[in-house]
Write a protein that holds these residues in place. Sequence first.
Motif, short mmCIF file in Angstrom:
data_model
loop_
_atom_site.label_atom_id
_atom_site.label_comp_id
_atom_site.label_asym_id
_atom_site.label_seq_id
_atom_site.Cartn_x
_atom_site.Cartn_y
_atom_site.Cartn_z
N THR A 41 0.99 -1.07 0.02
CA THR A 41 0.01 -0.03 -0.12
C THR A 41 0.92 1.30 -0.09
OG1 THR A 41 -1.45 -1.18 1.33
CG2 THR A 41 -1.91 1.20 1.29
N PRO A 42 0.60 2.36 -0.84
CA PRO A 42 1.40 3.39 -0.90
C PRO A 42 1.37 4.32 0.44
CG PRO A 42 -0.43 3.82 -2.39
CD PRO A 42 -0.57 2.53 -1.71
N ILE A 43 1.61 3.69 1.61
CA ILE A 43 1.58 4.32 2.72
C ILE A 43 3.09 4.26 3.69
CG2 ILE A 43 0.69 4.44 5.26
CD1 ILE A 43 -2.12 3.56 3.97
N ILE A 44 3.42 4.98 4.11
CA ILE A 44 4.91 5.12 4.87
C ILE A 44 4.45 5.76 6.19
CG2 ILE A 44 7.15 6.06 4.98
CD1 ILE A 44 7.35 6.16 2.04
N ILE A 45 4.89 5.14 7.20
CA ILE A 45 4.83 5.69 8.65
C ILE A 45 6.17 6.36 9.07
CG2 ILE A 45 4.00 5.01 11.09
CD1 ILE A 45 2.08 2.97 9.93
N LEU A 46 6.09 7.23 9.71
CA LEU A 46 7.11 7.91 10.41
C LEU A 46 6.52 8.10 12.10
CD1 LEU A 46 7.59 9.20 7.55
CD2 LEU A 46 8.59 11.00 8.75
N LEU A 47 7.23 7.39 12.81
CA LEU A 47 7.22 7.58 14.24
C LEU A 47 7.99 8.59 14.68
CD1 LEU A 47 6.85 4.09 15.38
CD2 LEU A 47 5.12 5.61 14.52
N ASP A 48 7.84 9.62 15.23
CA ASP A 48 8.26 10.98 15.76
C ASP A 48 8.62 10.84 17.06
OD1 ASP A 48 9.54 13.47 15.52
OD2 ASP A 48 7.66 14.54 15.89
N ASN A 49 9.71 10.25 17.72
CA ASN A 49 9.80 10.23 19.28
C ASN A 49 9.13 9.36 19.99
OD1 ASN A 49 12.42 12.05 19.10
ND2 ASN A 49 11.16 13.59 18.19
N TYR A 86 1.76 8.14 0.60
CA TYR A 86 1.46 9.09 1.80
C TYR A 86 2.44 8.82 2.97
CZ TYR A 86 -2.43 11.13 -0.65
OH TYR A 86 -3.30 11.93 -1.64
N ALA A 87 3.19 9.63 3.46
CA ALA A 87 3.72 9.39 4.72
C ALA A 87 3.00 10.07 5.71
CB ALA A 87 5.19 9.94 4.60
N LEU A 88 2.53 9.10 6.82
CA LEU A 88 1.98 9.44 7.94
C LEU A 88 2.89 9.76 9.12
CD1 LEU A 88 -1.23 7.11 7.27
CD2 LEU A 88 -1.11 9.46 6.65
N VAL A 89 2.71 10.65 9.61
CA VAL A 89 3.58 10.95 10.80
C VAL A 89 2.80 10.83 12.20
CG1 VAL A 89 5.24 12.62 11.83
CG2 VAL A 89 4.92 12.60 9.43
N PHE A 90 3.28 10.22 13.02
CA PHE A 90 2.64 10.00 14.34
C PHE A 90 3.42 10.34 15.39
CE2 PHE A 90 0.55 7.07 11.67
CZ PHE A 90 -0.92 7.25 11.84
N GLY A 91 3.23 11.19 16.50
CA GLY A 91 4.18 11.76 17.41
C GLY A 91 4.08 11.28 18.86
N ASN A 92 4.85 11.69 19.53
CA ASN A 92 5.16 11.55 21.09
C ASN A 92 3.84 11.09 21.77
OD1 ASN A 92 5.89 12.62 23.70
ND2 ASN A 92 7.64 11.59 23.22
N GLU A 93 3.92 10.45 22.45
CA GLU A 93 2.69 9.95 23.43
C GLU A 93 2.62 11.38 24.33
OE1 GLU A 93 4.57 6.06 22.98
OE2 GLU A 93 5.43 8.19 23.14
N VAL A 94 3.19 12.16 24.84
CA VAL A 94 2.88 13.22 25.69
C VAL A 94 2.79 14.59 24.94
CG1 VAL A 94 3.83 14.82 27.68
CG2 VAL A 94 3.90 12.29 27.43
N LYS A 95 3.79 15.02 23.86
CA LYS A 95 3.79 16.17 23.02
C LYS A 95 3.32 16.00 21.68
CE LYS A 95 7.89 17.61 25.97
NZ LYS A 95 9.26 18.03 25.78
#
Length: 177
Positions: free
Chosen positions: A23-31, A123-132
């Motif tokens: 699937t043309p999806i990339i995931i970025l996990l930001d911290n 699409y690159a989907l960026v998901f962020g830090n649990e607090v910030k």
Amino acid sequence: MRKLKNSELDRLSVDEFKNTDKTPIIILLDNIRSLNNIGSVFRTSDAFLVEKIYLCGITATPPHKDIHKTALGSTDTVAWEYAENTLDVIEKLQKNNVKVCSVEQAENATMLDEFSPESNTTYALVFGNEVKGVAQDVVNKSDAVIEIPQFGTKHSLNISVSCGVVVWDVFNKLQKV
């Protein structure tokens, strides 16, 4: 109605997974801090044939027993790469015509139910830090921001839940374009 046995689920082998169209999806996990959240994202990524995961900043990398505990082997199927700086990954992806979308609550965000992916676009989907959440400089560099509509008293969802909701929705919509 009879519950299916695992042997009846007709799942791909590791080799078949690696060779199948993604699937043309990339995931970025930001911290991301939680190793269990990281493992859950791998498992979701396997389920929906995600192209690749970038583990950025303080996000831990496999092999690790706590990632493995929730990933259940999907660290062996889903392509991944570590990058120290999320912005560097975004710049690289954008140069390759990947549309970067942070998943965050922000001014002028597109609600997930109103998000319409384009055909022939990764699409690159960026998901962020649990607090910030997703870092502000990452939000600023993103091509779009997608927000999950919420109607209760809490202000956020767990990152692994957010990933499951968004990846399923985008996967489903991409099947129709």
